[in-house]
Design a protein around this motif. Sequence first.
Motif, PDB file in Angstrom:
ATOM      1  N   PHE A  59      13.488  -6.096   1.117  1.00  0.00           N
ATOM      2  CA  PHE A  59      13.682  -5.427   2.399  1.00  0.00           C
ATOM      3  C   PHE A  59      13.299  -3.946   2.315  1.00  0.00           C
ATOM      4  CE2 PHE A  59      16.349  -2.965   5.315  1.00  0.00           C
ATOM      5  CZ  PHE A  59      15.976  -3.522   6.526  1.00  0.00           C
ATOM      6  N   SER A  60      13.676  -3.283   1.213  1.00  0.00           N
ATOM      7  CA  SER A  60      13.317  -1.868   1.032  1.00  0.00           C
ATOM      8  C   SER A  60      11.804  -1.687   1.044  1.00  0.00           C
ATOM      9  CB  SER A  60      13.894  -1.337  -0.284  1.00  0.00           C
ATOM     10  OG  SER A  60      15.296  -1.390  -0.285  1.00  0.00           O
ATOM     11  N   THR A  61      11.106  -2.614   0.379  1.00  0.00           N
ATOM     12  CA  THR A  61       9.644  -2.565   0.337  1.00  0.00           C
ATOM     13  C   THR A  61       9.041  -2.776   1.720  1.00  0.00           C
ATOM     14  OG1 THR A  61       9.687  -3.436  -1.922  1.00  0.00           O
ATOM     15  CG2 THR A  61       7.605  -3.566  -0.744  1.00  0.00           C
ATOM     16  N   LEU A  62       9.523  -3.797   2.427  1.00  0.00           N
ATOM     17  CA  LEU A  62       9.020  -4.075   3.776  1.00  0.00           C
ATOM     18  C   LEU A  62       9.296  -2.908   4.713  1.00  0.00           C
ATOM     19  CD1 LEU A  62      10.208  -7.788   4.085  1.00  0.00           C
ATOM     20  CD2 LEU A  62       7.836  -7.011   3.891  1.00  0.00           C
ATOM     21  N   LEU A  63      10.483  -2.338   4.606  1.00  0.00           N
ATOM     22  CA  LEU A  63      10.852  -1.200   5.439  1.00  0.00           C
ATOM     23  C   LEU A  63       9.911  -0.024   5.195  1.00  0.00           C
ATOM     24  CD1 LEU A  63      13.073  -0.369   7.458  1.00  0.00           C
ATOM     25  CD2 LEU A  63      14.383   0.514   5.529  1.00  0.00           C
ATOM     26  N   SER A  64       9.594   0.219   3.925  1.00  0.00           N
ATOM     27  CA  SER A  64       8.697   1.332   3.576  1.00  0.00           C
ATOM     28  C   SER A  64       7.279   1.078   4.071  1.00  0.00           C
ATOM     29  CB  SER A  64       8.698   1.540   2.060  1.00  0.00           C
ATOM     30  OG  SER A  64       9.987   1.829   1.585  1.00  0.00           O
ATOM     31  N   PHE A  65       6.785  -0.152   3.883  1.00  0.00           N
ATOM     32  CA  PHE A  65       5.450  -0.487   4.375  1.00  0.00           C
ATOM     33  C   PHE A  65       5.371  -0.335   5.891  1.00  0.00           C
ATOM     34  CE2 PHE A  65       4.296  -3.138   0.481  1.00  0.00           C
ATOM     35  CZ  PHE A  65       3.231  -2.324   0.140  1.00  0.00           C
ATOM     36  N   LEU A  66       6.403  -0.784   6.575  1.00  0.00           N
ATOM     37  CA  LEU A  66       6.375  -0.749   8.034  1.00  0.00           C
ATOM     38  C   LEU A  66       6.470   0.678   8.563  1.00  0.00           C
ATOM     39  CD1 LEU A  66       6.085  -2.587  10.413  1.00  0.00           C
ATOM     40  CD2 LEU A  66       8.538  -3.028  10.366  1.00  0.00           C
ATOM     41  N   LEU A  67       7.339   1.493   7.982  1.00  0.00           N
ATOM     42  CA  LEU A  67       7.440   2.892   8.409  1.00  0.00           C
ATOM     43  C   LEU A  67       6.143   3.649   8.135  1.00  0.00           C
ATOM     44  CD1 LEU A  67      11.042   3.724   7.144  1.00  0.00           C
ATOM     45  CD2 LEU A  67      10.291   3.819   9.526  1.00  0.00           C
TER      46      LEU A  67
ATOM     47  N   CYS B  88       3.507 -12.540  -1.361  1.00  0.00           N
ATOM     48  CA  CYS B  88       3.053 -11.152  -1.199  1.00  0.00           C
ATOM     49  C   CYS B  88       3.764 -10.228  -2.188  1.00  0.00           C
ATOM     50  CB  CYS B  88       3.300 -10.678   0.229  1.00  0.00           C
ATOM     51  SG  CYS B  88       2.164 -11.370   1.449  1.00  0.00           S
ATOM     52  N   CYS B  89       5.063 -10.441  -2.385  1.00  0.00           N
ATOM     53  CA  CYS B  89       5.815  -9.618  -3.337  1.00  0.00           C
ATOM     54  C   CYS B  89       5.310  -9.825  -4.757  1.00  0.00           C
ATOM     55  CB  CYS B  89       7.301  -9.936  -3.244  1.00  0.00           C
ATOM     56  SG  CYS B  89       8.105  -9.352  -1.744  1.00  0.00           S
ATOM     57  N   ASP B  90       5.017 -11.067  -5.124  1.00  0.00           N
ATOM     58  CA  ASP B  90       4.503 -11.360  -6.462  1.00  0.00           C
ATOM     59  C   ASP B  90       3.135 -10.722  -6.692  1.00  0.00           C
ATOM     60  OD1 ASP B  90       6.707 -12.784  -7.205  1.00  0.00           O
ATOM     61  OD2 ASP B  90       5.846 -14.754  -6.810  1.00  0.00           O
ATOM     62  N   GLN B  91       2.339 -10.661  -5.631  1.00  0.00           N
ATOM     63  CA  GLN B  91       0.980 -10.141  -5.754  1.00  0.00           C
ATOM     64  C   GLN B  91       0.872  -8.660  -5.397  1.00  0.00           C
ATOM     65  OE1 GLN B  91      -1.328 -12.823  -3.307  1.00  0.00           O
ATOM     66  NE2 GLN B  91      -1.271 -14.467  -4.845  1.00  0.00           N
ATOM     67  N   GLY B  92       1.988  -8.046  -5.006  1.00  0.00           N
ATOM     68  CA  GLY B  92       1.980  -6.628  -4.671  1.00  0.00           C
ATOM     69  C   GLY B  92       1.218  -6.308  -3.407  1.00  0.00           C
ATOM     70  N   GLU B  93       1.267  -7.206  -2.412  1.00  0.00           N
ATOM     71  CA  GLU B  93       0.555  -7.020  -1.154  1.00  0.00           C
ATOM     72  C   GLU B  93       1.533  -6.772  -0.012  1.00  0.00           C
ATOM     73  OE1 GLU B  93      -3.316  -9.893  -1.972  1.00  0.00           O
ATOM     74  OE2 GLU B  93      -1.506 -10.754  -1.076  1.00  0.00           O
ATOM     75  N   SER B  94       1.035  -6.145   1.039  1.00  0.00           N
ATOM     76  CA  SER B  94       1.867  -5.849   2.198  1.00  0.00           C
ATOM     77  C   SER B  94       1.914  -7.050   3.141  1.00  0.00           C
ATOM     78  CB  SER B  94       1.337  -4.617   2.946  1.00  0.00           C
ATOM     79  OG  SER B  94       2.035  -4.448   4.173  1.00  0.00           O
ATOM     80  N   PHE B  95       3.063  -7.691   3.210  1.00  0.00           N
ATOM     81  CA  PHE B  95       3.260  -8.814   4.124  1.00  0.00           C
ATOM     82  C   PHE B  95       3.069  -8.367   5.571  1.00  0.00           C
ATOM     83  CE2 PHE B  95       6.146 -11.225   6.880  1.00  0.00           C
ATOM     84  CZ  PHE B  95       5.746 -12.525   6.631  1.00  0.00           C
ATOM     85  N   ILE B  96       3.478  -7.145   5.855  1.00  0.00           N
ATOM     86  CA  ILE B  96       3.368  -6.595   7.214  1.00  0.00           C
ATOM     87  C   ILE B  96       1.918  -6.558   7.665  1.00  0.00           C
ATOM     88  CG2 ILE B  96       3.836  -4.585   8.649  1.00  0.00           C
ATOM     89  CD1 ILE B  96       6.362  -5.949   7.637  1.00  0.00           C
ATOM     90  N   ASP B  97       1.023  -6.128   6.777  1.00  0.00           N
ATOM     91  CA  ASP B  97      -0.394  -6.007   7.134  1.00  0.00           C
ATOM     92  C   ASP B  97      -1.085  -7.366   7.192  1.00  0.00           C
ATOM     93  OD1 ASP B  97      -0.163  -3.259   7.259  1.00  0.00           O
ATOM     94  OD2 ASP B  97      -0.730  -2.961   5.164  1.00  0.00           O
ATOM     95  N   LEU B  98      -0.700  -8.269   6.282  1.00  0.00           N
ATOM     96  CA  LEU B  98      -1.378  -9.564   6.214  1.00  0.00           C
ATOM     97  C   LEU B  98      -0.932 -10.528   7.312  1.00  0.00           C
ATOM     98  CD1 LEU B  98      -1.414 -10.215   2.346  1.00  0.00           C
ATOM     99  CD2 LEU B  98      -3.299  -9.456   3.796  1.00  0.00           C
ATOM    100  N   TYR B  99       0.334 -10.419   7.719  1.00  0.00           N
ATOM    101  CA  TYR B  99       0.867 -11.365   8.719  1.00  0.00           C
ATOM    102  C   TYR B  99       1.603 -10.609   9.823  1.00  0.00           C
ATOM    103  CZ  TYR B  99      -0.092 -14.402   4.748  1.00  0.00           C
ATOM    104  OH  TYR B  99      -0.702 -15.044   3.696  1.00  0.00           O
TER     105      TYR B  99
END
Length: 325
Positions: A82-90, A292-303
């Motif tokens: 969640f912290s990662t997603l929050l940071s990517f989204l902000l 996405c977390c395993d591959q270090g990718e932004s779920f927000i951008d991809l989906y």
Amino acid sequence: MTTQAVDNAITEEPLHCPGPESEDAGAGDACNSCNYQQFCSSNNNLPKVEDPDIQLIKDNLSCIKNKILVLSGKGGVGKSTFSTLLSFLLSSDPELNIGLLDLDITGPSIPKMIGTMSDKSNATLHMTNNGLIPNYVQDNLATISIQYLLPSLDEAIIWKSAKKETMIKKFLKDTLWNDLDYLIIDTPPGTSDEHILINKLLNKTQSVTGAVLVTTPQEVSLNDVRKEINFCQKVGIRILGLVENMAGFVCGSCNKKTDIFKATTGGGEALCNEFNIPYWGKVPLDPRLGICCDQGESFIDLYPESEATLKLVEIVEKLMDQCEI
């Protein structure tokens, strides 16, 4: 352990202990039943010496507008995710500058999730005469983690509290964050050393904006989150909102929704009603998120059109509204 031994253990360390550094050390209500009351009382008469790191931390964090703690009280609820997603989204707003601090000293997972660490390439921290340069995932998203100081992803951290405290202080006083709109602080499970220290340091320098609590719907998780709520109330951390993670899975083939973790007692919403704290809604399970977390990718951008992303957008809007209050 016998019942008598358990009673003695509780008596020796009261649940509401003000701590030996507190002005109330040895004088609080809980101190009357404590075996160490005399020690704390005599220690409290000594002249107070201000920690020299406090002013350094205050100066270094003065350029950060909002400091957000992500708490859960329990492991495995998706707090770091969640912290990662929050940071990517902000950081998807180019006008905002975001920092992500991995405070989990013994289990740092943020670098793997954001793509700065992998089996083939390991990012490191660079020390200059002015301080530590964080790793930048993108131009407006900087990260700090102890993982950047380790030789490999498999290296274990076997430290006592004092060494953890030294490292956390170093991250706070030496990191060159520059001007940040939000610093997201990912914490380990529980209500122990790292939580107490970060709250003490931020309160002595510039108060933390607040905390976001993360839970899953089942009662086992909610029980631990109740402890985290109690912790926040005791130390004066404002609870911005609660997020119910992994709430339901929608099959990609038949579109049928299944509650993997059943909310047997009403889930996060009932918990928020019980403690009168803001409920920010449910984030559903999505298998693509784990990939996405395993591959270090932004779920927000991809989906961007996924149900999870749309819900996270709503949560970020609520976060920003709470920070403005």
